[in-house]
Design an enzyme around this catalytic site. Structure first.
Site, short mmCIF file in Angstrom:
data_model
loop_
_atom_site.label_atom_id
_atom_site.label_comp_id
_atom_site.label_asym_id
_atom_site.label_seq_id
_atom_site.Cartn_x
_atom_site.Cartn_y
_atom_site.Cartn_z
N ASN A 9 0.86 -1.18 0.00
CA ASN A 9 0.00 0.00 0.00
C ASN A 9 0.90 1.23 0.00
O ASN A 9 1.47 1.58 1.03
CB ASN A 9 -0.88 -0.03 1.26
N TRP A 10 1.02 1.85 -1.18
CA TRP A 10 1.95 2.98 -1.29
C TRP A 10 1.42 4.25 -0.63
O TRP A 10 2.15 5.22 -0.50
CB TRP A 10 2.22 3.30 -2.76
N LYS A 11 0.15 4.24 -0.30
CA LYS A 11 -0.48 5.45 0.27
C LYS A 11 -0.27 6.63 -0.67
O LYS A 11 -0.27 6.47 -1.88
CB LYS A 11 0.02 5.73 1.68
N HIS A 91 -9.62 1.11 5.20
CA HIS A 91 -8.34 1.42 5.85
C HIS A 91 -8.59 2.41 6.98
O HIS A 91 -9.38 3.34 6.83
CB HIS A 91 -7.35 2.01 4.82
N GLU A 93 -6.99 4.83 8.13
CA GLU A 93 -6.75 6.26 7.85
C GLU A 93 -7.98 6.88 7.21
O GLU A 93 -8.32 8.04 7.45
CB GLU A 93 -5.52 6.41 6.94
N GLU A 161 -5.47 -4.86 10.76
CA GLU A 161 -4.47 -3.80 10.91
C GLU A 161 -4.74 -3.03 12.20
O GLU A 161 -5.55 -2.09 12.21
CB GLU A 161 -4.54 -2.83 9.74
N GLY A 167 2.24 2.49 10.69
CA GLY A 167 3.18 3.59 10.53
C GLY A 167 3.89 3.99 11.80
O GLY A 167 4.54 5.03 11.86
N SER A 204 3.30 -1.95 10.39
CA SER A 204 4.75 -1.94 10.63
C SER A 204 5.42 -3.27 10.30
O SER A 204 6.38 -3.69 10.97
CB SER A 204 5.06 -1.52 12.07
N GLY A 225 2.65 -1.13 4.33
CA GLY A 225 2.65 0.29 3.98
C GLY A 225 4.07 0.78 3.71
O GLY A 225 4.62 0.60 2.62
N GLY A 226 4.67 1.39 4.71
CA GLY A 226 5.98 2.04 4.54
C GLY A 226 7.03 1.18 3.86
O GLY A 226 7.75 1.66 2.97
#
Ligand code: PEP
Length: 247
Positions: A9-11, A91, A93, A161, A167, A204, A225-226
């Site tokens: 997930n590149w966000k 998600h 966010e 999640e 993150g 993470s 993600g990251g």
């Protein structure tokens, strides 16, 4: 059905050049038993499709609506028109910052399915909810809202999640992850869906903790993600999935 699935997930990351470089760095990745894909921001979907093929690409969200003039929204029809395979819904966010309630997430699931997209349905509790002993109840309520009444053979993925792990660099312990994944697996079955639905852990995930997570009985992969915007890290996570699931 693969043994494992790893989704990046590149966000809201990147530029066209960075997107091109990242997809070309992971394009040759092929690990037996592991399916993988990426969810770039909308403007870079075509770059990923061109280099990876539609089957390895998903979107990060989808409109809950159909045939309405909503400025800035992207419909399930449009995503299907691009040939995408997956779409992330729910998600945390977006639940927190874009007012995407359980009802909205449910509508997104239905819109995605209506167009042949595979929804990756995210669920997870906040730290306050976990500390209050409400984690399981929160996750079960999110699952019920998103999945109740769907056909037993519905093709979807669930991603657990924990919000406090996204993150933050604080990953759930193997005990925490396995315990919640077992709850999710059971609830998915109780809702009449296939017990074979892939359950991803997200929050993470990095190369150094991936193998331990993938070794867990009810963790079938990861939503990353990251670490997914670092080609070497993403490759290492997919390799860890292959190693763990081969055992
Ligand atoms: C995510 O946003 O879905 C996620 C899991 O992020 P990270 O891996 O950076 O915690």
């Amino acid at each position: 059905m693969p043994n494992a699935l790893v989704i990046g997930n590149w966000k809201m990351w990147g530029s066209r050049e960075q997107a091109k470089a990242l997809v070309s760095s992971v394009a040759g990745l092929n690990q037996s038993g592991v399916e993988w894909g990426v969810c770039p921001p909308f403007p870079y979907l075509q770059i990923a499709i061109d280099q990876l093929g539609c089957d390895r690409v998903g979107a990060q969200t989808v409109s809950a609506d159909q045939d309405v003039p909503h400025t800035g929204d992207v419909s399930a029809e449009m995503l299907a028109d691009l040939g995408l395979r997956w779409v992330i819904v729910g998600h945390s966010e977006r639940r927190a910052d874009r007012c995407e309630t359980d009802d909205v997430v449910r509508a997104q699931v239905e819109r995605a399915l209506s167009q042949g997209l595979v929804p990756i349905v995210c669920v997870g509790e906040t730290l306050d909810q976990r500390n209050a002993g409400e984690a399981e109840a929160v996750v079960i309520a999110q699952l019920d809202a998103a999945l109740r009444g769907l056909a037993s053979n519905t093709d979807l993925v669930v991603a657990y999640e924990p919000v406090w792990a996204i993150g933050t660099g604080v990953v759930a312990t193997p005990e925490q992850a396995q315990a919640m994944h077992a709850v999710v697996r059971q609830r998915v079955k109780d809702l009449g869906l296939s017990g074979d639905i892939l359950l991803l852990y997200g929050g993470s995930v990095k190369p150094d903790n991936a193998e331990g997570l993938f070794a867990l009985a009810d963790v079938d992969g990861a939503l990353v993600g990251g670490a997914s915007i670092d080609a070497q890290a993403f490759l290492a996570i997919v390799e860890a999935a292959a190693a763990a699931k081969a055992e």
